[in-house]
Design an enzyme around this catalytic site. Sequence first.
Site, mmCIF file in Angstrom:
data_model
loop_
_atom_site.group_PDB
_atom_site.id
_atom_site.type_symbol
_atom_site.label_atom_id
_atom_site.label_comp_id
_atom_site.label_asym_id
_atom_site.label_seq_id
_atom_site.Cartn_x
_atom_site.Cartn_y
_atom_site.Cartn_z
ATOM 1 C CG ASP A 137 -1.905 -9.958 4.720
ATOM 2 O OD1 ASP A 137 -0.889 -10.244 3.758
ATOM 3 O OD2 ASP A 137 -1.743 -9.216 5.614
ATOM 4 C CE1 TYR A 184 5.830 -0.895 -10.233
ATOM 5 C CE2 TYR A 184 7.484 -0.338 -11.972
ATOM 6 C CZ TYR A 184 5.982 -0.878 -11.433
ATOM 7 O OH TYR A 184 5.108 -0.958 -12.531
ATOM 8 C CB THR A 202 -6.041 1.230 -12.022
ATOM 9 O OG1 THR A 202 -4.906 2.089 -11.618
ATOM 10 C CG2 THR A 202 -5.653 0.254 -13.124
ATOM 11 C CB SER A 247 5.643 -2.778 -15.488
ATOM 12 O OG SER A 247 6.652 -2.131 -14.906
ATOM 13 C CE LYS A 298 5.602 -4.363 -11.201
ATOM 14 N NZ LYS A 298 4.300 -4.962 -11.007
#
Length: 284
Positions: free
Chosen positions: A68, A163, A198, A151, A167
Site C-alpha cells: 500500500d 485529477y 484498460t 495525461s 497530473k
Amino acid sequence: MTGKVAVVTGASRGAGAGIARALGEKGYTVYVTGRTVVEGAAPLPGTVGATAEAVTAAGGKGIPVAIDHRDDAAVKALFERIERDEGRLDILVNNVAAIHDELIAKGAFWELSLELVDIIDIGLRSGYVASYYAAPLLVRTGGGLIVFTSSFGSACFMHGPAYGAQKAGVDKLAADMAVDLKDHGIAAVSIWMGMLRTERSAKAAQERPDQYEKLLRNAETPEFTGRLIAALHADPDRLELTGQTLIGAELAERYGVTEEGGRKPPSYRKALGDPRIPHPAIVR
C-alpha cells in the site's frame, strides 16, 4: 535477460500492468507493486501476481510485491529489498494512483465523493516517496530513469480538479527532480498517455458507449507506454529530454514505436493542450 531492474507501481492492472509487461518483453526484472493479491478482491480484474506472471511469460522476470503506497515504511522496505537482492535499479515508473469509481461521474466536485481527493495523496505524494527511496540506488547504478505517468488532464479540465492537480503535480515533480538528478546521469520525465484500453475503460465503454466507443478506436494499449519507456532508457541521449513533460504519441515518433499492425496513436496536443515548459531558472 538484460540484468536491468525496474519498479512499476500500481501495476495490478491498467497502465501499470501494461508497462510492466512491455518491460518484460525487453528482458527487465520488474518489481510489480499493488494492493490486489486475490482476484475478485477489487472491483476490476487483475492482481500483482498475475501481472508478474505475465512479465515472466513475456521474457523478463516478474516479482510481485503487495504494498500500500500510503505506507512509507513499506515503500522504504521495498527499495531496501531491491538493493539487497538485485544490487541495482535502472527504472522507476511512478504510476500508482487512487482512482475512485466516481472519477467520470457527472457533477461538480463538491457534489461528488470527497474521496476523489485521494488521488493527490496516492498518486502525487506516493510518487515523491518512491522516488526519494529509489534515487540513491538509481544514482549508484547509473544511467537510470524515473518516469511519471500523466495525461492531458494536466493542461485541460479532465475529470475534475483533484485529477488535474495530481497530473500537473507529477509533471512538476519530474521537472524538479530532473534538476537534482541530472549531474548524476539520471533522467526524470513525465509522459502524457492518451486514452488507454484498460479494464477500467472497457467498463466505462459498457456503461457509456455513446461517449467511449469512438474514443477507444484510437486508444493506446498500456504496453505502448512501456515500450516508449524502454526505448527512452536505451537512448544514450536521454538526458536531452530530462525534466520534460512528453506526449507519448509524439515520443513514439522519435523512437519509431507503434502499436500492433503499425498503427500510430494520435497526439491530442491541438485539442487538449501543450505540456508545461519548465523555466530554466533555479533558485536554491
